[in-house]
Design a protein around this motif. Structure first.
Motif, PDB file in Angstrom:
ATOM      1  N   GLY A 170       0.804  -1.210   0.000  1.00  0.00           N
ATOM      2  CA  GLY A 170       0.000   0.000   0.000  1.00  0.00           C
ATOM      3  C   GLY A 170       0.832   1.254   0.000  1.00  0.00           C
ATOM      4  O   GLY A 170       2.064   1.218  -0.191  1.00  0.00           O
ATOM      5  N   THR A 171       0.152   2.372   0.207  1.00  0.00           N
ATOM      6  CA  THR A 171       0.831   3.659   0.244  1.00  0.00           C
ATOM      7  C   THR A 171       1.768   3.741   1.443  1.00  0.00           C
ATOM      8  O   THR A 171       1.691   2.932   2.361  1.00  0.00           O
ATOM      9  CB  THR A 171      -0.199   4.795   0.304  1.00  0.00           C
ATOM     10  OG1 THR A 171      -1.139   4.508   1.346  1.00  0.00           O
ATOM     11  CG2 THR A 171      -0.955   4.916  -1.004  1.00  0.00           C
ATOM     12  N   TYR A 172       2.621   4.731   1.442  1.00  0.00           N
ATOM     13  CA  TYR A 172       3.624   4.932   2.482  1.00  0.00           C
ATOM     14  C   TYR A 172       4.547   3.718   2.593  1.00  0.00           C
ATOM     15  O   TYR A 172       4.925   3.302   3.693  1.00  0.00           O
ATOM     16  CB  TYR A 172       2.968   5.251   3.833  1.00  0.00           C
ATOM     17  CG  TYR A 172       2.115   6.490   3.783  1.00  0.00           C
ATOM     18  CD1 TYR A 172       2.697   7.755   3.647  1.00  0.00           C
ATOM     19  CD2 TYR A 172       0.729   6.405   3.833  1.00  0.00           C
ATOM     20  CE1 TYR A 172       1.911   8.887   3.567  1.00  0.00           C
ATOM     21  CE2 TYR A 172      -0.062   7.541   3.756  1.00  0.00           C
ATOM     22  CZ  TYR A 172       0.537   8.785   3.628  1.00  0.00           C
ATOM     23  OH  TYR A 172      -0.245   9.916   3.538  1.00  0.00           O
ATOM     24  N   ALA A 173       4.899   3.169   1.416  1.00  0.00           N
ATOM     25  CA  ALA A 173       5.860   2.057   1.329  1.00  0.00           C
ATOM     26  C   ALA A 173       5.440   0.869   2.196  1.00  0.00           C
ATOM     27  O   ALA A 173       6.278   0.169   2.758  1.00  0.00           O
ATOM     28  CB  ALA A 173       7.260   2.530   1.714  1.00  0.00           C
ATOM     29  N   ALA A 201       5.944  -3.642   7.383  1.00  0.00           N
ATOM     30  CA  ALA A 201       6.758  -2.423   7.502  1.00  0.00           C
ATOM     31  C   ALA A 201       6.115  -1.323   6.672  1.00  0.00           C
ATOM     32  O   ALA A 201       5.508  -1.588   5.627  1.00  0.00           O
ATOM     33  CB  ALA A 201       8.181  -2.675   7.040  1.00  0.00           C
ATOM     34  N   MET A 202       6.226  -0.098   7.151  1.00  0.00           N
ATOM     35  CA  MET A 202       5.733   1.053   6.402  1.00  0.00           C
ATOM     36  C   MET A 202       6.403   2.319   6.906  1.00  0.00           C
ATOM     37  O   MET A 202       6.985   2.337   7.998  1.00  0.00           O
ATOM     38  CB  MET A 202       4.206   1.173   6.517  1.00  0.00           C
ATOM     39  CG  MET A 202       3.702   1.508   7.904  1.00  0.00           C
ATOM     40  SD  MET A 202       1.885   1.618   8.008  1.00  0.00           S
ATOM     41  CE  MET A 202       1.541   2.934   6.844  1.00  0.00           C
ATOM     42  N   GLU A 203       6.341   3.360   6.084  1.00  0.00           N
ATOM     43  CA  GLU A 203       6.850   4.674   6.454  1.00  0.00           C
ATOM     44  C   GLU A 203       5.647   5.613   6.552  1.00  0.00           C
ATOM     45  O   GLU A 203       5.221   6.175   5.547  1.00  0.00           O
ATOM     46  CB  GLU A 203       7.858   5.168   5.424  1.00  0.00           C
ATOM     47  CG  GLU A 203       9.088   4.280   5.303  1.00  0.00           C
ATOM     48  CD  GLU A 203      10.040   4.743   4.217  1.00  0.00           C
ATOM     49  OE1 GLU A 203       9.840   5.867   3.698  1.00  0.00           O
ATOM     50  OE2 GLU A 203      10.966   3.990   3.879  1.00  0.00           O
ATOM     51  N   PRO A 204       5.065   5.768   7.748  1.00  0.00           N
ATOM     52  CA  PRO A 204       3.833   6.551   7.892  1.00  0.00           C
ATOM     53  C   PRO A 204       4.010   8.000   7.475  1.00  0.00           C
ATOM     54  O   PRO A 204       5.107   8.454   7.125  1.00  0.00           O
ATOM     55  CB  PRO A 204       3.532   6.430   9.390  1.00  0.00           C
ATOM     56  CG  PRO A 204       4.240   5.195   9.832  1.00  0.00           C
ATOM     57  CD  PRO A 204       5.489   5.160   9.006  1.00  0.00           C
ATOM     58  N   PHE A 205       2.893   8.756   7.551  1.00  0.00           N
ATOM     59  CA  PHE A 205       2.871  10.102   6.993  1.00  0.00           C
ATOM     60  C   PHE A 205       3.667  11.103   7.802  1.00  0.00           C
ATOM     61  O   PHE A 205       4.037  12.158   7.288  1.00  0.00           O
ATOM     62  CB  PHE A 205       1.426  10.578   6.841  1.00  0.00           C
ATOM     63  CG  PHE A 205       0.700  10.790   8.137  1.00  0.00           C
ATOM     64  CD1 PHE A 205       0.591  12.059   8.688  1.00  0.00           C
ATOM     65  CD2 PHE A 205       0.115   9.725   8.806  1.00  0.00           C
ATOM     66  CE1 PHE A 205      -0.085  12.258   9.884  1.00  0.00           C
ATOM     67  CE2 PHE A 205      -0.575   9.922   9.990  1.00  0.00           C
ATOM     68  CZ  PHE A 205      -0.671  11.191  10.541  1.00  0.00           C
ATOM     69  N   ARG A 206       3.977  10.830   9.070  1.00  0.00           N
ATOM     70  CA  ARG A 206       4.760  11.767   9.873  1.00  0.00           C
ATOM     71  C   ARG A 206       6.221  11.715   9.457  1.00  0.00           C
ATOM     72  O   ARG A 206       6.777  10.635   9.180  1.00  0.00           O
ATOM     73  CB  ARG A 206       4.623  11.434  11.365  1.00  0.00           C
ATOM     74  CG  ARG A 206       3.201  11.459  11.903  1.00  0.00           C
ATOM     75  CD  ARG A 206       2.627  12.858  12.021  1.00  0.00           C
ATOM     76  NE  ARG A 206       3.316  13.653  13.004  1.00  0.00           N
ATOM     77  CZ  ARG A 206       3.044  13.645  14.313  1.00  0.00           C
ATOM     78  NH1 ARG A 206       2.100  12.846  14.795  1.00  0.00           N
ATOM     79  NH2 ARG A 206       3.706  14.424  15.130  1.00  0.00           N
ATOM     80  N   ARG A 207       6.885  12.834   9.420  1.00  0.00           N
ATOM     81  CA  ARG A 207       8.270  12.921   8.950  1.00  0.00           C
ATOM     82  C   ARG A 207       9.199  12.012   9.757  1.00  0.00           C
ATOM     83  O   ARG A 207       9.067  11.879  10.963  1.00  0.00           O
ATOM     84  CB  ARG A 207       8.773  14.364   9.034  1.00  0.00           C
ATOM     85  CG  ARG A 207       8.233  15.267   7.945  1.00  0.00           C
ATOM     86  CD  ARG A 207       9.008  16.588   7.903  1.00  0.00           C
ATOM     87  NE  ARG A 207       8.593  17.414   6.782  1.00  0.00           N
ATOM     88  CZ  ARG A 207       7.767  18.443   6.856  1.00  0.00           C
ATOM     89  NH1 ARG A 207       7.254  18.780   8.029  1.00  0.00           N
ATOM     90  NH2 ARG A 207       7.438  19.141   5.793  1.00  0.00           N
ATOM     91  N   ASN A 208      10.113  11.393   9.068  1.00  0.00           N
ATOM     92  CA  ASN A 208      11.202  10.572   9.630  1.00  0.00           C
ATOM     93  C   ASN A 208      10.752   9.195  10.107  1.00  0.00           C
ATOM     94  O   ASN A 208      11.586   8.380  10.509  1.00  0.00           O
ATOM     95  CB  ASN A 208      11.895  11.277  10.812  1.00  0.00           C
ATOM     96  CG  ASN A 208      12.501  12.608  10.422  1.00  0.00           C
ATOM     97  OD1 ASN A 208      13.015  12.760   9.315  1.00  0.00           O
ATOM     98  ND2 ASN A 208      12.453  13.580  11.321  1.00  0.00           N
ATOM     99  N   THR A 209       9.467   8.891  10.094  1.00  0.00           N
ATOM    100  CA  THR A 209       8.989   7.677  10.739  1.00  0.00           C
ATOM    101  C   THR A 209       9.172   6.432   9.872  1.00  0.00           C
ATOM    102  O   THR A 209       9.141   6.477   8.648  1.00  0.00           O
ATOM    103  CB  THR A 209       7.502   7.802  11.122  1.00  0.00           C
ATOM    104  OG1 THR A 209       6.752   8.154   9.961  1.00  0.00           O
ATOM    105  CG2 THR A 209       7.301   8.845  12.190  1.00  0.00           C
ATOM    106  N   PRO A 692      -3.996  10.619   6.838  1.00  0.00           N
ATOM    107  CA  PRO A 692      -4.580  11.093   5.581  1.00  0.00           C
ATOM    108  C   PRO A 692      -5.014   9.894   4.732  1.00  0.00           C
ATOM    109  O   PRO A 692      -4.951   8.753   5.194  1.00  0.00           O
ATOM    110  CB  PRO A 692      -3.420  11.847   4.924  1.00  0.00           C
ATOM    111  CG  PRO A 692      -2.187  11.243   5.514  1.00  0.00           C
ATOM    112  CD  PRO A 692      -2.552  10.811   6.901  1.00  0.00           C
ATOM    113  N   ARG A 693      -5.454  10.158   3.531  1.00  0.00           N
ATOM    114  CA  ARG A 693      -5.924   9.065   2.682  1.00  0.00           C
ATOM    115  C   ARG A 693      -4.815   8.038   2.464  1.00  0.00           C
ATOM    116  O   ARG A 693      -3.681   8.379   2.121  1.00  0.00           O
ATOM    117  CB  ARG A 693      -6.411   9.600   1.341  1.00  0.00           C
ATOM    118  CG  ARG A 693      -6.943   8.495   0.429  1.00  0.00           C
ATOM    119  CD  ARG A 693      -7.709   9.056  -0.755  1.00  0.00           C
ATOM    120  NE  ARG A 693      -6.936  10.062  -1.466  1.00  0.00           N
ATOM    121  CZ  ARG A 693      -7.396  11.265  -1.817  1.00  0.00           C
ATOM    122  NH1 ARG A 693      -8.638  11.593  -1.490  1.00  0.00           N
ATOM    123  NH2 ARG A 693      -6.646  12.122  -2.464  1.00  0.00           N
ATOM    124  N   THR A 694      -5.139   6.767   2.708  1.00  0.00           N
ATOM    125  CA  THR A 694      -4.185   5.677   2.516  1.00  0.00           C
ATOM    126  C   THR A 694      -4.864   4.556   1.749  1.00  0.00           C
ATOM    127  O   THR A 694      -6.078   4.375   1.813  1.00  0.00           O
ATOM    128  CB  THR A 694      -3.666   5.129   3.857  1.00  0.00           C
ATOM    129  OG1 THR A 694      -4.772   4.642   4.632  1.00  0.00           O
ATOM    130  CG2 THR A 694      -2.939   6.197   4.647  1.00  0.00           C
TER     131      THR A 694
END
Length: 703
Positions: A170-173, A201-209, A692-694
Motif C-alpha cells: 500500500g501507500t507509504y511504502a 513495515a511502512m513509512e507513515p505520513f509523519r516525517r522521519n517515521t 490522511p488518505r491511505t
C-alpha cells in the motif's frame, strides 16, 4: 532483540501436508460468503463473564467483534476497531475514552498481562475476537477504570488442517506478509497445533517515521479426555518505531493545526523498540452436564526502550520554534497472572440456578529508567523544520544519571455470582467480590533513594441485575454494579498526604438486547449513569511538604449517556452495522479552582458527546465481488489543556474480489483525505493527527 527470522520457515513446514489435505471443490471453494452478519458477525456466545454464556442473559451492555469482521474490514490493530464500538473513541496510543473515562488497561483471555506496554498498540494477528464489557467490570475482572474493559481472545490450535497466507502492500511504502497454519499432530487429533508469523513495515505520513512489526505465535492443544482441553501458547512481539515516541502536532486554541500534520518533533535517529513475549496455559473441562471448570496462567516480559525528542511547547521569544528536550528511557515489565473459574447449574427450591465461583491473582513489576537532557537541545521550526543537527543529544545524555522508578503491584480477588430463574422469563443476578491489592513505588537517582512509599487495602463490591425475556430472542434488563480503582502508586507519597483509599464508583444501567428475525437483526440499546468518587486533587488549604503538593480525595465525576448498536442483514447479500453513543461526563463535586486528572473545569478530556460509526457491505455474487463503505463521526472535544478538538467525519471504502483460489481486497481509508485530529493531548505536545488518505491491498489465500 528477539530473533524471529525463523517464523516464515516454520509456517511453511506444514504446507505440503496441508496441500494434500486441501478442501474439495465443494468445500471452501468460494471464500466470499453471503449473509455475513447472519452467518459470521452474529454473537451467540461470549466469555466476557468468565464462562460461556448467551449475551442476552448478561445484564450489562457488551459487544463482541469477531475475526470475520477483522478480515472484512482489513483491521490491523486495536485502533481499527474503535469505530465498531459505541461509547469508545481514541485517547492516545492504545488508550481509549470509554463512556467518558480514560482507559488504558486490556485483558488477554480473561487475564491481566498486556504485552503492549507503554506506548505500543495491541495487534490483531493472533486475536480471534475482541470482547467489550461496558461499565464497571469489577465482579469478574477486579479493580479497574469504570468505563469498561476490553478482553482480547487469542486464536487457538485446531484439529482442522488449514493454511492461510496474506500478502499486503500500500501507500507509504507499506509491505508485509503473514501466514498461519493449524492441524493435527497425531492421527486421532488428540494433539493439535497452531503456528503463525506476521511481518509488516511502512513509512507513515509523519516525517522521519518507519514502523516495523514482527509477531511469532505458536500453540498446542491437548485433549485430555472428551470434555477436557489443555492449551499452551507462546507469542513474541518485536516492534521497531523510528522517530518515536510520536507526539502530536501543535494547534491553536480553536484546534487548528499550526503546521502540516506531517510535522514531527523527533529526529530520524530517534526510536522506540518493544520486545515482548507472553506465555500462557489454559485448561478447560466439563464434569457431567452441570459443571464446567477452567483455569489459566499467563506470564509476560516486555521491555520498551526509547530515545526521542519531547516537544515542550513554543518558544516565548520566537513562536515558530518548538522547544525540545531529549529523553532516554527504558521500561521493563514482568507480569504473572492466574485465574480459575467454575460454573454449576442446578435446581433449588423449584428454581434453576447458575452458580459461578472464581478467583484471580496478579503480580506486576514495572520499571522506568529515565534521564532527560534539557540544556543545549536545539528547538525545531514549525514552518521549516531542519533535521539532523541533534544527533549528538543521545551521546550527551549518557553523561546524566538515570532516575529509576520501580513500581510493584499485587492483586488478588475472588467472586461468587448466582443467576436465578425466578420464572421461565424472569432472571435475577446477584454477585459479590472481594479484592485485596498492594502497591509500592521506589524512586532512586544515581543509586540514592529519594522516595519510597506503598499502600495496601481491600474492598468488597457488589453486582445485581434483573433480566426479563418475553421472547427467546429478546431481553430487557436493569443492573447495578460497583467497582473501584486503586490510586496511582506515585500518589501514595506520604509527603502528598498518602496513603489514600481507592477511587470508588458504581453504575446503574438499563437496556434491551435482541436477536430478531431468526438472527438477521441484532439490535441493542443501553441507558447508563456512572458515579465515580474519591478522586485526588491538590488541596489548596494545605502547604507543600518537601516541595510536594498535598492531595485530598475531593473529586467526584458523573457520566451519563445512552448507546445503540445494530447489526442486520438488509438482504441475504447486504449487511449493515451501525452504532451511536451519547455521553455527558462532568465533574460534579470538586474544590473551586481545582480539577481532577484529565478534566478541564467540569469537562473531561477527549470525551465526545456524540460518536457514530457504521459499516455496510454488499456482495454481487454474479461477479464474486463485495463492495463496502464505512465511516466514523466524532463531535467536538477538549484536550487535557483545554484546547478545542474539532469534530470530524471520515469515510472508508473497499472492494473484495474472489479469485477462486484466493481473494483480493483493495481498501481506501479516509476516502476524502480529511485533515483532522483523532484526539487531543496537551498544549505542549499538540493533537494527534488522523491518517490522511491511505490505500491498502491484501491478497489472501486459504487452503
Amino acid at each position: 532483540m528477539v530473533r524471529l527470522w525463523w517464523i516464515p520457515m516454520l509456517v511453511a513446514v506444514p504446507a505440503p501436508a496441508l496441500a494434500q489435505q486441501a478442501a474439495t471443490p465443494d468445500d471452501d471453494a468460494e471464500i466470499l460468503v453471503q449473509g455475513r452478519a447472519q452467518q459470521l458477525y452474529r454473537t451467540l456466545v461470549t466469555t466476557v463473564g468468565k464462562s460461556a454464556q448467551d449475551p442476552l442473559d448478561i445484564p450489562q451492555a457488551l459487544q463482541v467483534i469477531n475475526h470475520d469482521l477483522f478480515v472484512d474490514q482489513g483491521a490491523r490493530d486495536a485502533t481499527d476497531l474503535y469505530r465498531n464500538i459505541s461509547g469508545v473513541s481514541a485517547f492516545s496510543y492504545a488508550g481509549v475514552t470509554f463512556r467518558g473515562f480514560r482507559q488504558d488497561e486490556s485483558f488477554y483471555d480473561g487475564m491481566r498481562g498486556n504485552p503492549f506496554i507503554g506506548f505500543s498498540v495491541p495487534q490483531l494477528f493472533n486475536i480471534d475476537r475482541v470482547e467489550v464489557l461496558k461499565g464497571p467490570a469489577g465482579l469478574f475482572f477486579g479493580p479497574g477504570a469504570p468505563g469498561g474493559i476490553i478482553n482480547y481472545v487469542s486464536k487457538t490450535p485446531s484439529d482442522r488442517s488449514a493454511l492461510r497466507t496474506v500478502v499486503t502492500g500500500g501507500t507509504y511504502a507499506r509491505a508485509g506478509i503473514s501466514s498461519e497454519a493449524t492441524g493435527r499432530v497425531d492421527r486421532d487429533g488428540v494433539v493439535s497445533y497452531r503456528v503463525g508469523g506476521f511481518f509488516e513495515a511502512m513509512e507513515p505520513f509523519r516525517r522521519n517515521t518507519l514502523n516495523k512489526m514482527l509477531i511469532g505465535d505458536a500453540g498446542l492443544s491437548i485433549r485430555t479426555h472428551p470434555g477436557g482441553l489443555l492449551t499452551l501458547q507462546v507469542t513474541a512481539y518485536d516492534s521497531y518505531l523510528r522517530a518515536n515516541r510520536l507526539r502530536g502536532v501543535l494547534v491553536d486554541d480553536k484546534g487548528r493545526f499550526l503546521t502540516s500534520i506531517r510535522w514531527n518533533a523527533n529526529e530520524k535517529s530517534d526510536w522506540l523498540h518493544l520486545n515482548s513475549t507472553a506465555w500462557s496455559a489454559r485448561y478447560a473441562t466439563t464434569i457431567g452436564d452441570a459443571i464446567s471448570f477452567d483455569a489459566g496462567v499467563r506470564r509476560f516480559k516486555s521491555t520498551e526502550r526509547q530515545q526521542y525528542h519531547e516537544p515542550r511547547g513554543r518558544s516565548t521569544t520566537n513562536p515558530d520554534l518548538v522547544v525540545r528536550e531529549f529523553r532516554d528511557q527504558v521500561r521493563p515489565v514482568d507480569g504473572l497472572s492466574f485465574m480459575a473459574n467454575a460454573t454449576a447449574t442446578t435446581t433449588l427450591f423449584g428454581m434453576a440456578h447458575r452458580f459461578q465461583l472464581g478467583g484471580d491473582w496478579y503480580r506486576e513489576d514495572n520499571g522506568l529508567s529515565s534521564r532527560i537532557l534539557r540544556s543545549g537541545v536545539l528547538p525545531l521550526s514549525l514552518s521549516n523544520p531542519v533535521y539532523g543537527r541533534s544527533s549528538g543529544d543521545a551521546l550527551r545524555a549518557r553523561a546524566l544519571p538515570f532516575t529509576v522508578t520501580d513500581t510493584r503491584a499485587r492483586r488478588v480477588g475472588a467472586y461468587a455470582q448466582d443467576q436465578i430463574s425466578l420464572t421461565e422469563r424472569l432472571l435475577l443476578v446477584a454477585g459479590v467480590r472481594w479484592d485485596r491489592f498492594e502497591d509500592a513505588v521506589r524512586v532512586a537517582t544515581a543509586g540514592r533513594v529519594t522516595s519510597d512509599s506503598g499502600y495496601r487495602d481491600s474492598d468488597v463490591t457488589f453486582r445485581g441485575g434483573l433480566i426479563y425475556r418475553p421472547r427467546t430472542d429478546l431481553s430487557l434488563y436493569a443492573s447495578w454494579s460497583e467497582g473501584f480503582d486503586p490510586q496511582a502508586p506515585a500518589s501514595q507519597n506520604r509527603d502528598a498526604g498518602g496513603p489514600f483509599a481507592p477511587v470508588t464508583g458504581n453504575q446503574v444501567e438499563a437496556g434491551v438486547k435482541s436477536r430478531l428475525l431468526g438472527g438477521r437483526l441484532q439490535a441493542n440499546a443501553a441507558l447508563y449513569r456512572i458515579l465515580r468518587s474519591n478522586l485526588l486533587q491538590v488541596d489548596p488549604t494545605r502547604s507543600p511538604v518537601n516541595g510536594v503538593d498535598p492531595l485530598s480525595p475531593i473529586g467526584e465525576v458523573t457520566s451519563k449517556g445512552f448507546e445503540v448498536d445494530l447489526t442486520t442483514d438488509i438482504t441475504p447479500r447486504w449487511v449493515l452495522l451501525v452504532n451511536y453513543g451519547y455521553n455527558d461526563t462532568r465533574v460534579t463535586d470538586t474544590v473551586a479552582g481545582q480539577a481532577v486528572t484529565d478534566a478541564i473545569g467540569s469537562r473531561f478530556a477527549n470525551a465526545p458527546a456524540h460518536k457514530v460509526g457504521f459499516w455496510t457491505r454488499y456482495q454481487l455474487e454474479s461477479i464474486g465481488t463485495a463492495f463496502a463503505l464505512g465511516g466514523e463521526a466524532v463531535s467536538s472535544r477538549i484536550s487535557r489543556s483545554g484546547q478545542a478538538v474539532r469534530p470530524y467525519a471520515i469515510f472508508d471504502a473497499s472492494i473484495t474480489k474472489s479469485l477462486g483460489f484466493a481473494e483480493l481486497m483493495l481498501r481506501v481509508d479516509n476516502l476524502f483525505d480529511k485533515v483532522y485530529a483523532a484526539s487531543g493531548f496537551t498544549r505542549q505536545t499538540g493533537h494527534f493527527p488522523g491518517e490522511p488518505r491511505t490505500v491498502l491491498a491484501e491478497l489472501r489465500t486459504r487452503f
